[in-house]
Design a protein around this motif. Structure first.
Motif, PDB file in Angstrom:
ATOM      1  N   GLN A   9       0.829  -1.196   0.000  1.00 13.31           N
ATOM      2  CA  GLN A   9       0.000   0.000   0.000  1.00 13.31           C
ATOM      3  C   GLN A   9       0.871   1.257   0.000  1.00 13.31           C
ATOM      4  O   GLN A   9       0.569   2.230  -0.694  1.00 13.31           O
ATOM      5  CB  GLN A   9      -0.934   0.003   1.214  1.00 13.31           C
ATOM      6  CG  GLN A   9      -1.995  -1.069   1.171  1.00 13.31           C
ATOM      7  CD  GLN A   9      -2.802  -1.129   2.452  1.00 13.31           C
ATOM      8  OE1 GLN A   9      -2.867  -0.173   3.213  1.00 13.31           O
ATOM      9  NE2 GLN A   9      -3.424  -2.264   2.699  1.00 13.31           N
ATOM     10  N   LYS A  10       1.955   1.222   0.766  1.00 19.02           N
ATOM     11  CA  LYS A  10       2.873   2.366   0.814  1.00 19.02           C
ATOM     12  C   LYS A  10       3.539   2.563  -0.541  1.00 19.02           C
ATOM     13  O   LYS A  10       3.687   3.706  -1.003  1.00 19.02           O
ATOM     14  CB  LYS A  10       3.919   2.186   1.908  1.00 19.02           C
ATOM     15  CG  LYS A  10       4.883   3.355   1.998  1.00 19.02           C
ATOM     16  CD  LYS A  10       5.416   3.569   3.373  1.00 19.02           C
ATOM     17  CE  LYS A  10       6.433   4.685   3.478  1.00 19.02           C
ATOM     18  NZ  LYS A  10       6.223   5.878   2.725  1.00 19.02           N
ATOM     19  N   MET A  11       3.919   1.481  -1.185  1.00 20.68           N
ATOM     20  CA  MET A  11       4.501   1.601  -2.530  1.00 20.68           C
ATOM     21  C   MET A  11       3.498   2.242  -3.482  1.00 20.68           C
ATOM     22  O   MET A  11       3.868   3.083  -4.303  1.00 20.68           O
ATOM     23  CB  MET A  11       4.920   0.219  -3.061  1.00 20.68           C
ATOM     24  CG  MET A  11       6.062  -0.435  -2.322  1.00 20.68           C
ATOM     25  SD  MET A  11       7.693  -0.006  -2.922  1.00 20.68           S
ATOM     26  CE  MET A  11       7.662  -0.510  -4.611  1.00 20.68           C
ATOM     27  N   GLN A  12       2.231   1.850  -3.367  1.00 17.76           N
ATOM     28  CA  GLN A  12       1.202   2.431  -4.231  1.00 17.76           C
ATOM     29  C   GLN A  12       1.040   3.923  -3.967  1.00 17.76           C
ATOM     30  O   GLN A  12       0.805   4.698  -4.896  1.00 17.76           O
ATOM     31  CB  GLN A  12      -0.133   1.707  -4.026  1.00 17.76           C
ATOM     32  CG  GLN A  12      -0.136   0.312  -4.586  1.00 17.76           C
ATOM     33  CD  GLN A  12      -1.417  -0.436  -4.295  1.00 17.76           C
ATOM     34  OE1 GLN A  12      -1.925  -0.391  -3.176  1.00 17.76           O
ATOM     35  NE2 GLN A  12      -1.929  -1.133  -5.279  1.00 17.76           N
ATOM     36  N   THR A  13       1.172   4.323  -2.709  1.00 13.82           N
ATOM     37  CA  THR A  13       1.069   5.739  -2.350  1.00 13.82           C
ATOM     38  C   THR A  13       2.301   6.512  -2.814  1.00 13.82           C
ATOM     39  O   THR A  13       2.185   7.599  -3.387  1.00 13.82           O
ATOM     40  CB  THR A  13       0.899   5.894  -0.821  1.00 13.82           C
ATOM     41  OG1 THR A  13      -0.292   5.220  -0.428  1.00 13.82           O
ATOM     42  CG2 THR A  13       0.826   7.349  -0.415  1.00 13.82           C
ATOM     43  N   ASP A  14       3.474   5.947  -2.575  1.00 11.45           N
ATOM     44  CA  ASP A  14       4.723   6.641  -2.890  1.00 11.45           C
ATOM     45  C   ASP A  14       5.059   6.650  -4.377  1.00 11.45           C
ATOM     46  O   ASP A  14       5.694   7.591  -4.863  1.00 11.45           O
ATOM     47  CB  ASP A  14       5.889   6.006  -2.125  1.00 11.45           C
ATOM     48  CG  ASP A  14       5.796   6.211  -0.623  1.00 11.45           C
ATOM     49  OD1 ASP A  14       4.979   7.044  -0.165  1.00 11.45           O
ATOM     50  OD2 ASP A  14       6.548   5.525   0.109  1.00 11.45           O
ATOM     51  N   TYR A  15       4.678   5.594  -5.083  1.00  8.97           N
ATOM     52  CA  TYR A  15       5.032   5.446  -6.503  1.00  8.97           C
ATOM     53  C   TYR A  15       3.808   5.014  -7.317  1.00  8.97           C
ATOM     54  O   TYR A  15       3.802   3.931  -7.920  1.00  8.97           O
ATOM     55  CB  TYR A  15       6.158   4.412  -6.663  1.00  8.97           C
ATOM     56  CG  TYR A  15       7.351   4.694  -5.784  1.00  8.97           C
ATOM     57  CD1 TYR A  15       8.269   5.686  -6.122  1.00  8.97           C
ATOM     58  CD2 TYR A  15       7.539   3.983  -4.600  1.00  8.97           C
ATOM     59  CE1 TYR A  15       9.353   5.958  -5.299  1.00  8.97           C
ATOM     60  CE2 TYR A  15       8.629   4.247  -3.777  1.00  8.97           C
ATOM     61  CZ  TYR A  15       9.533   5.240  -4.124  1.00  8.97           C
ATOM     62  OH  TYR A  15      10.596   5.505  -3.319  1.00  8.97           O
ATOM     63  N   PRO A  16       2.780   5.841  -7.359  1.00  9.90           N
ATOM     64  CA  PRO A  16       1.521   5.402  -7.975  1.00  9.90           C
ATOM     65  C   PRO A  16       1.640   5.026  -9.453  1.00  9.90           C
ATOM     66  O   PRO A  16       1.060   4.021  -9.872  1.00  9.90           O
ATOM     67  CB  PRO A  16       0.579   6.589  -7.774  1.00  9.90           C
ATOM     68  CG  PRO A  16       1.466   7.767  -7.536  1.00  9.90           C
ATOM     69  CD  PRO A  16       2.700   7.218  -6.875  1.00  9.90           C
ATOM     70  N   GLU A  17       2.390   5.763 -10.224  1.00 12.38           N
ATOM     71  CA  GLU A  17       2.499   5.456 -11.652  1.00 12.38           C
ATOM     72  C   GLU A  17       3.284   4.178 -11.892  1.00 12.38           C
ATOM     73  O   GLU A  17       2.945   3.384 -12.768  1.00 12.38           O
ATOM     74  CB  GLU A  17       3.100   6.640 -12.425  1.00 12.38           C
ATOM     75  CG  GLU A  17       2.169   7.835 -12.480  1.00 12.38           C
ATOM     76  CD  GLU A  17       0.790   7.500 -13.045  1.00 12.38           C
ATOM     77  OE1 GLU A  17       0.707   6.834 -14.102  1.00 12.38           O
ATOM     78  OE2 GLU A  17      -0.206   7.907 -12.419  1.00 12.38           O
TER      79      GLU A  17
END
Length: 102
Positions: A9-17
């Protein structure tokens, strides 16, 4: 997404593209051939076990179940790897898969 690990989830927030691109790549590769979602997830589960990636085993076991695999099929997809990746690796992978099935 239900049961999505916190780090993911944090990866999705930090690096959405980046994460959207990774997701689209996975969808595209599975759509290109005749394998159904369950078969594709079981194959990816086996690859995750061979890499000794606990997180990926959790993820692909969960996804295989969602795609219609039974717990017995998930375990069998791992057990058949004994002669290829060895009993200790398979035992670890079955343990990790059981984490999401029990």
């Amino acid at each position: 997404m239900e049961n999505t690990p916190t780090f993911y989830q944090k990866m999705q927030t930090d690096y959405p593209e980046v994460m959207k691109s990774v997701s689209r790549l996975g969808e595209a590769t599975r759509a290109e051939g005749p394998l159904d979602e369950k078969q594709a997830q079981l194959i990816q589960l086996a690859a995750a076990a061979a890499m000794r990636s606990e997180g990926a085993v959790h993820s692909h076991a969960r996804r295989a179940l969602k795609a219609g695999a039974t717990p017995e099929e998930v375990r069998h997809a791992l057990i058949v790897l004994i002669s290829t990746i060895g009993f200790p690796n398979v035992a670890a992978a079955v343990s990790w898969a059981n984490d999401v099935m029990e």
